[in-house]
Structure formats: structure tokens, C-alpha cells
Design an enzyme around this catalytic site. Structure first.
Site, PDB file in Angstrom:
ATOM      1  CG  HIS A 308      -2.127   0.853   1.196  1.00  0.00           C
ATOM      2  ND1 HIS A 308      -1.695   2.417   1.642  1.00  0.00           N
ATOM      3  CD2 HIS A 308      -3.351   0.890   0.942  1.00  0.00           C
ATOM      4  CE1 HIS A 308      -3.088   3.002   1.316  1.00  0.00           C
ATOM      5  NE2 HIS A 308      -3.922   2.105   0.729  1.00  0.00           N
ATOM      6  CG  ASP A 365      -7.678  -2.299  -2.466  1.00  0.00           C
ATOM      7  OD1 ASP A 365      -8.836  -1.974  -2.176  1.00  0.00           O
ATOM      8  OD2 ASP A 365      -6.787  -1.677  -2.565  1.00  0.00           O
TER       9      ASP A 365
END
Length: 513
Positions: A308, A365
Site C-alpha cells: 500500500h 483490496d
């Protein structure tokens, strides 16, 4: 101001002049923020920060993210605690109002949401204008923006009006989202029910049909609720910043939210969980995982759903989603092969020193993509659900900006790298530049490629008619010509010729088959 300290930094310019810059610090971290609001007025200089990676565009008390230590707080509460002990509507109230609701406040809030679940019948007619294969996000941009036409009387400086706007956008979003899905598959709209929870209503409107009743799976409803909490807000990301920029002009909040939806639609932002599913499709089977990961290491492939930009340790949202992922998968009668593939990919990647050393852990995600697929949510709806969660964060950010009563219209500066001022040149005196010649060469190659494609189609449509293929080739070559000066004038004719021939070839191909 708790976030302001009496410290200053000194900027020394090339000419030796010094400028004192006030330092601000937030309440939850020791990060320093240099206040440069008067920089141009005092020094004649601007700062250059593409993507605003080092620039705070506002002060906010809603969400705080500590990427280094893997922390995400909503109004001071750890996001993991909220997932375990709260529900989405309670969290929505927290984001809007700053504090968790009392029992009476929550009851009234839930009641306000339920009476606003329905959308105006005239608004529903807008959905009839979209094609069957229209992407649900394209539909959502249009219909959410259209709410501005149904509630135009909103006064942003009236707290009651702002409250109503927040309730309406939160209540109507799942209804509009479900209608957009039903529109895309050609099924009739399903109305919300007053006896269902927020998450149960969404699943009901998505999957119920007039043919038979739909029973909501409680595990799936909990999964949707947790998904919404985890995606409700995340500081000043691209879509949130878009909403604030639009709102700084005092635009209608529904139009601002529509702008946020458009920003979220991009694959670099809200489409990440959809990209995970597309990646799994490319991998195909468990046997291909080692080769795929080797390509990732060689920069030939991207490992979607891992790592991320903000979180350098484990994504705290992923921890909650991983727990939920196991619950959803354990409830399935049969496991989707792609879900099994994702589970195996996670196992192998987490045991690989290459990814562990680089802190490339699965993010929210990755797990949310698996969970949504396991529940039967179509891939085209992933980003819509992200927007459904984030709409309350967008509204809360807009509401905070208006409430602060020091709104300045967003007006970023730029580092201009274009041509300096020059004199106008009459049309007959202009000489093509090298760039224009390159563009014309590229256009000529494109037309020649189109001609080649057309000839291939004609060969397929009627292999026994080489004369027609030859005649078409000569027609298009004559149209393209060899004089670049006339290429632009001729290109439109060539396009018409190509389209005409393609239509003929398509009809011939059908007849031949």
C-alpha cells in the site's frame, strides 16, 4: 489551536533573504507541517509538489492514518474495534457528528435513513436512458449528480440542510446502486424494505426478483457491513480531495459527491479490488502461481492487492477483512476456483522472502475482492460498493470544510513549461514543425494499418472474391496518397471509405456463414 506550536523554520533563499515559516503539528503524531500560506506574498516563490504527496490541503479531525505503524482511526477510534463492536450506520453517525450516538440518537438516525431509502420515481426514469451494458459507475455519476436537481433548495450554511443532505446521500446511495445493477442486467427494480438493516436491504435490492423471495444470509450481511466500515473514509485521498475541491466553489453537495465518484472510478484508486480479480483471471490456475510471482520479481507483472502507498506495515483494514474472508468462505457450499487460487497465492507470497522483506502483505483490496466474489457480487459492482461506503466519508469531509467557515476555493498553482509569449502568425505564413510532421507520419501509419485490417476482414468474408479486395486496396491507397500536406484533408474521406467497406464486409461475412 491544539495542533499549533510556537516553533518556526527558517527558509534561506538563493539571494540570502530569510523567511520564517510557522510549524504546525497534529494531535496524534509528531509530524511537522510547514505553513506556507504567505510564502508567495513574502518571497515571490511557490512550492512544487506533483500529486500533493507532501502537501496538506486542509486540517481535519475525521480520520487519521499512521502508515508506518499500521494505524487507522475514525474520530480517534481504531478501525478494527469499530468493525468488531459497532455497525456501519453507527460509524456513519460518528463520522458525521464527531461522537458515537446515544441509544436515542441512533434510533432517530436509523429512522431518518429508512424514510429516505426510496428515490423519486422521476429519478428512476433516468435509468431507462442507459444502455444495457452501461457500467454501473457511469450510471452512478449521472444519477447521484441528478439529485442536485431534486434537492436544489439546499443552503450549505444551514446546519439542518447539511444534515438532511448527509442523510439523503447515505440512504439513497444503496438504492441507486442496486437499481444501476438491475439496469445493467435488464431486471426490474426491487424496492427497499423497512424491516431490514442497511446491509440486508442492499443485498435484498441486488438479488431479489419478482419470481421468488430472497433470504439474506446473515454472514453476508455482516460482511457487507464490515466492508462499508473499512472503506468509509481514508484521509485526503484522490476522491476525497476531489470532493473538497468541488465543494470549495460552494457547489451543491450531491454534485460534489458525483465528482468524487468519477475520481474513485479510476483503476489506480477505487478499482484496485477489481484489478485483483482480473489478475487472478490472468494467472488462471494454482500451477501458474510460481511463474507469475517470478515475473513479478522481474517487473514483468504487478502483484495487485499487495502492499500500500500509505501503509508500510500491515494494512489494519486488511486484518479485519481477512477474518471476515474466512467466515464467508467457510459458509460456502462450494468454493469458487478463483477464490481457491487467491488463497493459494496469499499463502505462497507470505512465505516468499522477496515479498516479506519488502513488506508486500495483502491489503484490504485483496481480501475484499475475494469476499465480494464469494458472495456473488459482480465485478462491475466492486467500485460502486466502494463508493457506497465512501459517500459518508465524502459528505463528512465536505460538511467539515463548510462548518470551519474559512472555505477558500481550491486553486493549485502550476510550474509552467510551455512557450513564452510570441507573436501571432497568419495562416499562409505558417510552416509545419517537426512535431506536426511526426503526427502526420503516425496518422499515415494508422490509416495503412486500418486498410490492412479491412483487407483481412474482406478475405474472411469472401475468400473467393480477390478482385474486390484488390479494388478496395487501390481505392484506399489512392485516398491516402503520398503527399503529407493533404493527409488531414484526405483522412476523413479514408475513414468514411473504411467504415463503408467494413459495413459491407460485415454483411458479407454473415451471408457467407
Amino acid at each position: 489551536d491544539e495542533s499549533t506550536q510556537g516553533d518556526f523554520a527558517t527558509l534561506t533563499l538563493p539571494d540570502g533573504k530569510e523567511h520564517k515559516i510557522k510549524i504546525h503539528r497534529g494531535t496524534a503524531c509528531n509530524t511537522s507541517f510547514l505553513d506556507i500560506q504567505d510564502l508567495f506574498a513574502k518571497t515571490g516563490c511557490f512550492t512544487y509538489d506533483p500529486g500533493f504527496g507532501c502537501t496538506a490541503s486542509c486540517s481535519s479531525s475525521i480520520t487519521w492514518v499512521d502508515g508506518k505503524n499500521g494505524i487507522c482511526l475514525y474520530r480517534g477510534y481504531p478501525i478494527g474495534d469499530l468493525c468488531q463492536k459497532s455497525n456501519f450506520l453507527e460509524v456513519a453517525y460518528l463520522l458525521m457528528m464527531g461522537e458515537l450516538p446515544t441509544a436515542i440518537q441512533l434510533e432517530n438516525f436509523v429512522g431518518d435513513i429508512k424514510v429516505n431509502l426510496l428515490v423519486h420515481e422521476k429519478l428512476k426514469r433516468i435509468f431507462d436512458s442507459f444502455q444495457m451494458d452501461a457500467h454501473p459507475m457511469a450510471i452512478m455519476v449521472a444519477v447521484v449528480g441528478a439529485l442536485s436537481a431534486f434537492f436544489p433548495e439546499l443552503n450549505p450554511h444551514d446546519p439542518l440542510h447539511r444534515w438532511l443532505a448527509g442523510v439523503r446521500i447515505l440512504a439513497k446511495f444503496p438504492t441507486l446502486a442496486a437499481i444501476s445493477y438491475k439496469t445493467s442486467i435488464g431486471e426490474p427494480t426491487v424496492y427497499p424494505r423497512g424491516d431490514l438493516t442497511f446491509s440486508e436491504n442492499f443485498l435484498h435490492m441486488m438479488f431479489a426478483t419478482p419470481l421468488e423471495p430472497y433470504k439474506v444470509n446473515p454472514i453476508h450481511a455482516k460482511a457487507i457491513d464490515t466492508f462499508l466500515i473499512l472503506h468509509a473514509d481514508h484521509e485526503q485521498n484522490a476522491s476525497t480531495s476531489t470532493v473538497r475541491i468541488a465543494g470549495s466553489s460552494m457547489a451543491n453537495p450531491y454534485a460534489c459527491i458525483a465528482a468524487g465518484i468519477a475520481s474513485l472510478w479510476g483503476p489506480a484508486h477505487g478499482g484496485a479490488n477489481e484489478a485483483v480479480i482480473n489478475m487472478l483471471t490472468r494467472i488462471g490456475s494454482k500451477e501458474n502461481i510460481p511463474a507469475f510471482l517470478e515475473n513479478v520479481k522481474q517487473k514483468k507483472e504487478r502483484l495487485m492487492g499487495f502492499g500500500h502507498r500509505v501503509y508500510k506495515a500491515f494494512d489494519p483494514r486488511a486484518k479485519a477483512m481477512k477474518i471476515l474472508c474466512k467466515q464467508v468462505l467457510s459458509d460456502l457450499d462450494s468454493v469458487d476456483p478463483q477464490v481457491e487460487l487467491a488463497t493459494e497465492l496469499e499463502r505462497i507470497a507470505l512465505e516468499d522472502e522477496y515479498f516479506v522483506k519488502r513488506n508486500l502483505y495483502p491489503n484490504v483490496d485483496f481480501y475484499s475482492g475475494i469476499v465480494l466474489r464469494a458472495m456473488g457480487i459482480p465485478t462491475s459492482m466492486y467500485t460502486v460498493m466502494f463508493a457506497m461506503a465512501r459517500c459518508i466519508g465524502w459528505f463528512s469531509q465536505w460538511n467539515e470544510m463548510i462548518h470551519q467557515d474559512r472555505v477558500r476555493i481550491g486553486r493549485p498553482r502550476q510550474l509552467y513549461t510551455g512557450v513564452k509569449q510570441r507573436d501571432f502568425v497568419d495562416l499562409q505564413d505558417r510552416v509545419p514543425s517537426d512535431d506536426e510532421e511526426a503526427i502526420e507520419e503516425s496518422e499515415e501509419r494508422r490509416l495503412e494499418a486500418s486498410m490492412a485490417d479491412l483487407l483481412d476482414v474482406q478475405s474472411t468474408s469472401d475468400p473467393s472474391s480477390p478482385d474486390r479486395k484488390t479494388k478496395t486496396s487501390l481505392r484506399i491507397q489512392e485516398a491516402v496518397g503520398h503527399k503529407r500536406g493533404g493527409l488531414r484533408r484526405k483522412s476523413s474521406f479514408v475513414e468514411e471509405a473504411l467504415h463503408g467497406e467494413m459495413r459491407k464486409s460485415s454483411m458479407d461475412l454473415l451471408a457467407h456463414k
